[in-house]
Design a protein around this motif. Structure first.
Motif, mmCIF file in Angstrom:
data_model
loop_
_atom_site.group_PDB
_atom_site.id
_atom_site.type_symbol
_atom_site.label_atom_id
_atom_site.label_comp_id
_atom_site.label_asym_id
_atom_site.label_seq_id
_atom_site.Cartn_x
_atom_site.Cartn_y
_atom_site.Cartn_z
ATOM 1 N N GLU A 1 1.005 51.068 69.739
ATOM 2 C CA GLU A 1 0.235 52.190 69.212
ATOM 3 C C GLU A 1 0.997 52.935 68.129
ATOM 4 O OE1 GLU A 1 -0.869 55.168 72.054
ATOM 5 O OE2 GLU A 1 -1.863 56.385 70.528
ATOM 6 N N THR A 2 2.278 53.203 68.400
ATOM 7 C CA THR A 2 3.069 53.957 67.432
ATOM 8 C C THR A 2 3.189 53.191 66.114
ATOM 9 O OG1 THR A 2 4.348 54.931 69.234
ATOM 10 C CG2 THR A 2 5.284 55.077 67.017
ATOM 11 N N LEU A 3 3.434 51.890 66.212
ATOM 12 C CA LEU A 3 3.525 51.096 64.996
ATOM 13 C C LEU A 3 2.186 51.138 64.253
ATOM 14 C CD1 LEU A 3 5.890 49.418 63.876
ATOM 15 C CD2 LEU A 3 4.645 47.387 64.584
ATOM 16 N N ARG B 1 -1.254 52.941 59.696
ATOM 17 C CA ARG B 1 -2.424 53.679 59.219
ATOM 18 C C ARG B 1 -2.036 54.893 58.392
ATOM 19 N NH1 ARG B 1 -7.356 55.272 62.476
ATOM 20 N NH2 ARG B 1 -7.875 55.731 60.313
ATOM 21 N N SER B 2 -0.902 55.490 58.706
ATOM 22 C CA SER B 2 -0.526 56.681 57.952
ATOM 23 C C SER B 2 0.190 56.310 56.662
ATOM 24 C CB SER B 2 0.367 57.582 58.811
ATOM 25 O OG SER B 2 1.625 56.968 59.016
ATOM 26 N N GLY B 3 0.275 55.005 56.371
ATOM 27 C CA GLY B 3 0.846 54.594 55.097
ATOM 28 C C GLY B 3 2.343 54.505 55.091
ATOM 29 N N THR B 4 2.964 54.792 56.256
ATOM 30 C CA THR B 4 4.414 54.694 56.338
ATOM 31 C C THR B 4 4.852 53.240 56.210
ATOM 32 O OG1 THR B 4 4.349 56.581 57.844
ATOM 33 C CG2 THR B 4 6.413 55.347 57.726
ATOM 34 N N LEU B 5 3.984 52.315 56.648
ATOM 35 C CA LEU B 5 4.288 50.890 56.562
ATOM 36 C C LEU B 5 3.157 50.159 55.851
ATOM 37 C CD1 LEU B 5 5.564 50.177 60.181
ATOM 38 C CD2 LEU B 5 6.923 50.252 58.081
ATOM 39 N N GLN C 1 2.156 44.165 54.097
ATOM 40 C CA GLN C 1 3.114 43.193 53.587
ATOM 41 C C GLN C 1 4.444 43.289 54.332
ATOM 42 O OE1 GLN C 1 3.428 43.362 49.388
ATOM 43 N NE2 GLN C 1 4.728 41.534 49.224
ATOM 44 N N ASP C 2 4.888 44.538 54.544
ATOM 45 C CA ASP C 2 6.109 44.737 55.307
ATOM 46 C C ASP C 2 6.014 44.042 56.658
ATOM 47 O OD1 ASP C 2 7.280 46.270 53.369
ATOM 48 O OD2 ASP C 2 6.791 48.192 54.291
ATOM 49 N N ILE C 3 4.890 44.252 57.320
ATOM 50 C CA ILE C 3 4.744 43.717 58.674
ATOM 51 C C ILE C 3 4.706 42.202 58.661
ATOM 52 C CG2 ILE C 3 3.245 43.667 60.686
ATOM 53 C CD1 ILE C 3 2.345 46.469 59.830
ATOM 54 N N LEU D 1 9.271 55.554 68.378
ATOM 55 C CA LEU D 1 9.706 54.178 68.621
ATOM 56 C C LEU D 1 11.049 54.177 69.329
ATOM 57 C CD1 LEU D 1 8.818 52.313 65.289
ATOM 58 C CD2 LEU D 1 7.659 52.137 67.479
ATOM 59 N N LEU E 1 9.864 48.298 57.512
ATOM 60 C CA LEU E 1 9.855 47.956 58.930
ATOM 61 C C LEU E 1 11.225 47.446 59.376
ATOM 62 C CD1 LEU E 1 8.547 47.746 61.588
ATOM 63 C CD2 LEU E 1 7.278 45.735 60.824
ATOM 64 N N ARG F 1 -5.841 61.422 56.072
ATOM 65 C CA ARG F 1 -5.275 62.350 55.087
ATOM 66 C C ARG F 1 -6.127 63.581 54.832
ATOM 67 N NH1 ARG F 1 0.115 61.397 53.467
ATOM 68 N NH2 ARG F 1 0.544 59.267 54.097
ATOM 69 N N TYR G 1 13.333 50.500 59.789
ATOM 70 C CA TYR G 1 13.038 51.198 61.031
ATOM 71 C C TYR G 1 13.616 50.461 62.222
ATOM 72 C CZ TYR G 1 9.764 54.238 58.565
ATOM 73 O OH TYR G 1 9.208 55.144 57.727
ATOM 74 N N ASN H 1 12.102 46.526 52.762
ATOM 75 C CA ASN H 1 11.062 46.431 53.785
ATOM 76 C C ASN H 1 11.268 47.549 54.797
ATOM 77 O OD1 ASN H 1 9.588 45.812 56.156
ATOM 78 N ND2 ASN H 1 9.374 43.689 55.459
ATOM 79 N N LEU I 1 0.066 53.558 64.260
ATOM 80 C CA LEU I 1 -0.032 54.865 63.601
ATOM 81 C C LEU I 1 0.748 54.852 62.294
ATOM 82 C CD1 LEU I 1 0.379 57.397 66.564
ATOM 83 C CD2 LEU I 1 -1.695 56.825 65.308
ATOM 84 N N MET I 2 1.931 54.205 62.326
ATOM 85 C CA MET I 2 2.752 54.193 61.115
ATOM 86 C C MET I 2 2.096 53.366 60.006
ATOM 87 S SD MET I 2 6.491 53.945 62.913
ATOM 88 C CE MET I 2 7.470 54.167 61.435
ATOM 89 N N ALA J 1 4.861 60.613 60.208
ATOM 90 C CA ALA J 1 5.105 59.649 61.279
ATOM 91 C C ALA J 1 6.486 59.046 61.085
ATOM 92 C CB ALA J 1 4.030 58.561 61.252
ATOM 93 N N LEU K 1 -4.780 60.784 60.030
ATOM 94 C CA LEU K 1 -4.582 59.440 59.492
ATOM 95 C C LEU K 1 -5.376 59.205 58.206
ATOM 96 C CD1 LEU K 1 -4.475 57.336 62.768
ATOM 97 C CD2 LEU K 1 -2.591 58.080 61.317
#
Lengths: 245, 245
Positions: A92-94, A99-103, A106-108, B90, B173, B32, B176, B171, A96-97, B85, B30
């Motif tokens: 869930e936390t990931l 969806r909030s644009g923190t990630l 592509q990174d994932i 995490l 992620l 914004r 993090y 990256n 959220l990150m 976030a 989320l």
DNA sequence: CTTTTTGAATGGTTAAACCATTATTATGGT
DNA sequence: ACCATAATAATGGTTTAACCATTCAAAAAG
């Protein structure tokens, strides 16, 4: 389901009372005074134990629930049950990150590539002949599905292979990481409704080559192919995404 | 700090009212409508907006706080502020999984090894000459500290190098993951009060060789050395742990 | 102009009651 | 005796209204 457990709770004093209660119950869970499956006493009873109001106690329970340490059910025989610490909160936390644009997606994808590579490497080092046999069965099954053009069944097996390799790799954290990342990227992969016969054959070949590398005790090779395997998904996904713009 | 924001909340209906409120506020954050730094209205005002009791609203706020989406402060001008976030959740969740026995320290060490290797690999591929120059400065600084026998300062620089490589890898992620894992394993590493001159020189050599591999555009070599670097910590840690039994 | 005091805004807590859901038990018909 | 239904009780969910504790800013005092 176990019955209520006595846990020697103490009365509170701190700034935020509910936090103090959270800490006490969490400590009892983490040091195994309370075990998964145990029920906490009913709210009205806990309230008296801690000598706080029911409202404050319920704030504590909300926090513990959100941490994934307890699960609360309604009605007679309901209440707060101690839970096994799982991956839901990480997932869930990931999410959220993301969806909030923190990630970025592509990174994932790139992260997943590395994780699956490491899992393949570790699995190759640690696989027993029995483990290899299990994988061979799965891959043979995948070959049959491929020749039948059964896309859904093939994807299920593909996932089963990844899961099995996670088990063989023998590191719970890698397994969790793979699962969390997969759960969060699945909705993007699901745009692959055009999973053709050719793609299926490509992926089957990957699986066959990974298992071959494991048989041959070639961890580096297994990792390389596994990464390539994930990479193929990622590239398609990114191409799709860019077309969507 | 921004002022209160109007976010077009709706009245509730579901089974658990507080959950419905959580969902609405989370969605506003989320998408914004509410941005980091924004303040939610005071509890007594939100209460009226959603047409629920203050107790129920506060249960919602507890959940959002635990999710890391808001931060609550006391007194005049206090209230619930929307947060960026971050990795705290995490880190905490992973910590819970370690303490509850779901994960072992060995698992985490091994995971860290892979993560740092992948970071080194990606960083090598993506480093600009300026990036390399920054790393060279850090390593030169580390060399000076080593010759001075300044253990603490050396460890700070070692960490700075890892952090910088995370940035170069590009990256978020991976960054993090490295941070979360490091935060959770730090207390075990901290048993290294016997960080001798020899160890410091070993580690300095690792850093020098990693940067050299990056200059030479050898991602595989950089990854190998970075893994070895972490592996050395892990081995010592496990040896210590086994002695403690 | 600086320091101190006061007051208001805000989150934290309490109390007692009532509502909603669920499992168990009692009831009644066959 | 058995099964379906209804009553009962246990439990979490919610409301209301008040009061406490902390913090900041404005007013008062020096």
């Amino acid at each position: 389901m176990a019955l209520k457990v006595k846990a020697d709770f103490q009365k509170v004093k701190k700034n935020r009372i509910f936090q103090d209660v959270v800490d006490q119950i969490q400590e009892a869970i983490l040091n195994r005074t309370l075990r998964p499956g145990d029920m906490l006493p009913p709210e009205r009873e806990l309230r008296e134990t801690f000598n706080i109001s029911r409202g404050t106690l319920r704030e504590s329970l909300r926090v513990l629930e959100q941490k994934g340490l307890i699960e609360i059910r309604l009605g007679t025989g309901g209440g707060a049950m101690v839970k096994n610490a799982g991956t839901e909160q990480l997932t869930e936390t990931l999410g959220l990150m993301i969806r909030s644009g923190t990630l970025s997606v592509q990174d994932i994808g790139e992260f997943r590539q590395g994780i699956e590579g490491q899992i393949a490497r570790l699995a190759t080092r640690r696989a027993t002949p029995e483990d290899i046999a299990i994988l061979e069965d799965l891959v043979e099954n995948a070959r049959v599905k491929t020749s039948q053009g059964a896309v859904e069944a093939f994807l299920d097996i593909d996932q089963a292979v990844h899961k099995e390799m996670g088990r063989i790799a023998g590191n719970a954290l890698y397994q969790y990481a793979a699962q969390v990342v997969h759960d969060n990227i699945r909705k993007y992969y699901d745009n692959f409704l055009d999973f053709t016969q050719k793609r299926m054959e490509e992926n089957l070949l990957d699986l066959q080559r990974i298992v071959k590398a494991m048989q041959d005790q070639q961890p580096r090779e297994a990792a390389r192919i596994a990464e390539q395997h994930v990479s193929r998904f990622n590239e398609r996904m990114l191409k799709k995404e860019s077309l969507g713009h």
